[in-house]
Design an enzyme around this catalytic site. Structure first.
Site, short mmCIF file in Angstrom:
data_model
loop_
_atom_site.label_atom_id
_atom_site.label_comp_id
_atom_site.label_asym_id
_atom_site.label_seq_id
_atom_site.Cartn_x
_atom_site.Cartn_y
_atom_site.Cartn_z
CE1 TYR A 240 -3.18 2.96 0.90
CE2 TYR A 240 -2.25 3.03 2.97
CZ TYR A 240 -3.12 3.69 1.95
OH TYR A 240 -3.54 4.80 2.08
NE ARG B 147 -0.42 -5.82 0.34
CZ ARG B 147 -0.97 -5.88 -0.80
NH1 ARG B 147 -2.38 -6.41 -0.71
NH2 ARG B 147 -0.54 -5.68 -1.87
CB THR C 250 3.15 0.92 14.03
OG1 THR C 250 2.13 1.41 14.87
CG2 THR C 250 4.11 -0.23 14.56
CB SER D 196 -1.48 -6.73 17.85
OG SER D 196 -0.32 -5.96 17.00
CE1 TYR E 199 3.01 -4.35 12.01
CE2 TYR E 199 1.36 -3.29 12.95
CZ TYR E 199 2.47 -3.34 12.23
OH TYR E 199 2.85 -1.97 11.80
CG HIS E 200 0.99 -2.88 16.89
ND1 HIS E 200 -0.30 -3.37 16.81
CD2 HIS E 200 1.09 -1.64 16.22
CE1 HIS E 200 -0.85 -2.55 16.08
NE2 HIS E 200 -0.26 -1.65 15.76
CE LYS F 225 6.25 -2.09 11.87
NZ LYS F 225 6.78 -2.39 10.50
CB VAL G 130 -1.29 5.64 5.72
CG1 VAL G 130 -1.26 6.69 4.68
CG2 VAL G 130 0.02 5.61 6.77
NE ARG H 148 -11.68 -2.50 9.89
CZ ARG H 148 -11.86 -2.19 11.20
NH1 ARG H 148 -12.86 -2.30 11.77
NH2 ARG H 148 -10.73 -1.67 11.95
CB THR I 194 -18.95 -2.39 13.03
OG1 THR I 194 -17.98 -2.45 12.02
CG2 THR I 194 -19.99 -3.03 12.62
CB VAL I 195 -18.00 2.26 16.86
CG1 VAL I 195 -17.28 2.83 18.18
CG2 VAL I 195 -18.22 3.33 15.87
CE1 TYR I 196 -14.53 -3.84 14.86
CE2 TYR I 196 -12.24 -3.65 15.44
CZ TYR I 196 -13.17 -4.20 14.44
OH TYR I 196 -12.95 -4.74 13.43
CD GLU J 124 -8.96 -1.38 20.81
OE1 GLU J 124 -7.75 -1.03 20.14
OE2 GLU J 124 -9.94 -1.27 20.09
N1 LIG Z 1 -0.45 1.41 6.16
C1 LIG Z 1 -0.43 1.71 7.47
O1 LIG Z 1 -1.32 2.24 7.83
C2 LIG Z 1 0.83 1.84 8.23
C3 LIG Z 1 0.69 2.33 9.59
C4 LIG Z 1 1.94 2.20 10.36
C5 LIG Z 1 2.94 1.53 10.05
N2 LIG Z 1 2.94 0.89 8.85
C6 LIG Z 1 3.97 0.15 8.33
O2 LIG Z 1 4.49 0.43 7.02
C7 LIG Z 1 4.93 -0.77 6.33
C8 LIG Z 1 4.05 -0.96 5.03
O3 LIG Z 1 2.80 -0.89 5.15
P1 LIG Z 1 1.84 -1.29 4.25
O4 LIG Z 1 0.45 -0.85 4.69
O5 LIG Z 1 2.25 -0.89 2.88
O6 LIG Z 1 1.84 -2.83 3.98
P2 LIG Z 1 1.60 -3.78 2.90
O7 LIG Z 1 1.39 -5.08 3.45
O8 LIG Z 1 0.45 -3.49 1.91
O9 LIG Z 1 2.80 -3.72 2.28
C9 LIG Z 1 4.04 -4.47 2.74
C10 LIG Z 1 4.76 -5.17 1.55
O10 LIG Z 1 5.95 -5.86 2.16
C11 LIG Z 1 6.03 -6.86 1.51
N3 LIG Z 1 6.88 -7.98 2.06
C12 LIG Z 1 6.41 -8.55 3.41
N4 LIG Z 1 7.37 -9.42 3.97
C13 LIG Z 1 8.35 -9.45 2.59
C14 LIG Z 1 9.52 -10.37 2.51
N5 LIG Z 1 9.77 -11.02 3.54
N6 LIG Z 1 10.11 -10.02 1.29
C15 LIG Z 1 9.70 -9.23 0.53
N7 LIG Z 1 8.69 -8.39 0.57
C16 LIG Z 1 7.93 -8.41 1.79
C17 LIG Z 1 4.36 -7.52 1.47
O11 LIG Z 1 4.34 -8.43 0.15
C18 LIG Z 1 3.68 -6.08 0.99
O12 LIG Z 1 3.57 -6.05 -0.39
C19 LIG Z 1 4.61 -2.06 7.24
O13 LIG Z 1 6.05 -2.19 7.86
C20 LIG Z 1 3.94 -1.34 8.31
O14 LIG Z 1 4.10 -2.15 9.58
C21 LIG Z 1 1.75 1.04 7.82
#
Ligand SMILES: NC(=O)c1ccc[n+]([C@@H]2O[C@H](COP(=O)([O-])OP(=O)(O)OC[C@H]3O[C@@H](n4cnc5c(N)ncnc54)[C@H](O)[C@@H]3O)[C@@H](O)[C@H]2O)c1
Length: 383
Positions: A11, A35, A144, A179, A181-182, A185, A211, A241, A253-255, A328
């Site tokens: 993204y 992803r 994050t 979580s 995931y967090h 980070k 974002v 969503r 839907t508010v959690y 949370e």
């Molecule tokens: N989008 C948000 O709102 C947001 C907010 C805070 C932090 N982030 C962080 O920003 C980063 C990007 O987020 P995003 O929303 O674009 O996520 P996303 O999932 O759309 O993009 C991440 C990309 O990394 C690729 N990827 C993951 N593991 C890989 C690997 N081992 N080798 C090669 N490619 C790999 C995935 O295929 C994916 O295309 C992430 O680290 C996320 O934690 C995003």
């Protein structure tokens, strides 16, 4: 600059790649489609179809954009990543390549294991590839705001000075993620801080809030260049969503109580922040941390904003509270600092009604493809 973008199909990665190429940087994007694979396995595919990374890069070049180098490779494989770094010799690496879904990371052992190994594995490999092959390269890592959690005191930009028994020292601000995931980070930040201290690498860790947005100058050239838009409970953020629920006539839907407060930013501001960090690199042996968001909202405020924007398109939208699938705080103090990127020159794009209306207008043509089952929570933090 020569910029390596890890996670270039994502993204954020894809619009960053186009934006940097447009500005004249030499861009190499790497992705292993993790992803897309998880989205397929969990029935959480993007609402708006997107071509694969190589096709997107071709489409962008055919539309007048600058060529970029595309590598389909797993960054968790050290041999592959170190070869790319050794050959490309990046001056900056933008590290987006992680499994970013909090609900996915809470699904059970396999998903948790993948998230932990992938996220830490990629960060660890990147650190070593830089140490071995491009020691001057600046790592810009996406962290994050979720690393801090929701403490009952002001959140600083990464660091806090503590006075204890009459003595003072500076430490990483305490982190308590909500979580797995967090938590990966948080562990990434610790790993980077360790190698900054021992090997003198240069790192900027961007503590980013959720974002929103689909429109960037380059993504708007051709509808097929649109960033990924997920609306499900796994990859969809709360803004996405709510917008999809509004478009499909489902109550928002508010959690729980909806007082959960977070800092948000427009996709165009992510592009600015990452570029500002890259153009003003951290020094060797420095871990620089910025809090990356422009305004903060509660979930209830977001629901109200989406309801008002939908009304402009004659969509009648109800708001409903449902039991919170997450563990949370639903009402809490929240006051994070975020002046560092503004001082570097960030010019915020705010979440106006026009921005939300424009997103709804992009979603409405896909109304028939909205799967109602995917917007309701399918994952609970603990049963
Ligand atoms: N989008 C948000 O709102 C947001 C907010 C805070 C932090 N982030 C962080 O920003 C980063 C990007 O987020 P995003 O929303 O674009 O996520 P996303 O999932 O759309 O993009 C991440 C990309 O990394 C690729 N990827 C993951 N593991 C890989 C690997 N081992 N080798 C090669 N490619 C790999 C995935 O295929 C994916 O295309 C992430 O680290 C996320 O934690 C995003």
């Amino acid at each position: 600059m020569r910029v390596l973008i890890l996670g270039g199909d994502g993204y954020l990665g894809w619009p960053t790649a186009m934006s940097f190429a447009e500005k004249g940087h030499e861009v190499c994007v790497v992705d292993n489609y993790l992803r897309r694979r998880i989205a397929m396995e969990t029935e959480s595919e993007a609402l708006i179809p997107t071509p694969n990374l190589a096709d997107r890069a071709r489409l962008y070049a055919a539309a007048g954009g600058r060529a970029m180098d595309v590598k389909i490779a797993d960054c968790a494989d050290y041999r592959l990543l170190s070869q790319i770094v050794a050959e490309f010799q990046p001056e900056a690496v933008i590290h987006y390549a992680e499994q970013p879904s909090a609900p996915y990371s809470m699904m059970g052992f396999q998903a948790a294991d993948l998230t932990l190994r992938n996220n830490l594995g990629v960060t660890f490999n990147l650190v070593w590839a830089v140490i071995e092959h491009a020691p001057d390269c600046h790592i810009v890592k996406l962290g994050t705001m979720g690393e801090y959690g929701t403490p009952n005191i002001d959140i600083e930009e990464g660091w806090i000075e503590i006075e204890h028994k009459g003595r003072k020292d500076k430490f990483l601000y305490p982190r308590q993620a909500g979580s797995l995931y967090h938590t990966t980070k948080v562990l990434d930040t610790d790993l980077l801080w360790f190698y900054v201290r021992t090997h003198g690498i240069r790192v900027t860790d961007l503590m980013q809030g959720p974002v929103y947005g689909l429109s960037t100058p380059e993504a708007d050239i051709d509808p097929r260049l649109v960033p990924n838009f997920h609306y499900d409970d796994i990859f969809g953020t709360v803004v996405n969503r709510f917008l999809v629920q509004a478009a499909a006539g489902i109550p928002l839907t508010v959690y729980g109580k909806g007082g959960q407060t977070r800092g948000y930013l427009n996709l165009n501001d992510t592009l600015q922040c990452v570029e500002l960090a890259m153009q003003n690199p951290a020094k060797k042996g420095e871990l620089r941390i910025f809090n990356q968001f422009t305004e903060q909202f509660t979930v209830n405020e977001l629901a109200d904003r989406v309801q008002k924007a939908a009304a402009r398109l004659k969509l009648k939208v109800k708001i409903e509270s449902i039991p919170n699938p997450r563990k949370e705080k639903e009402e809490h103090y929240y006051n994070p600092a975020h002046s560092g990127l503004m001082e570097l020159g960030l010019k915020p794009h705010y979440m106006t009604e026009d921005v939300l209306v424009a997103m709804l207008e992009r979603i409405l043509p896909f109304q028939d493809q909205i799967d109602r089952g995917r917007v309701m929570p399918r994952v609970r933090w603990a049963w």
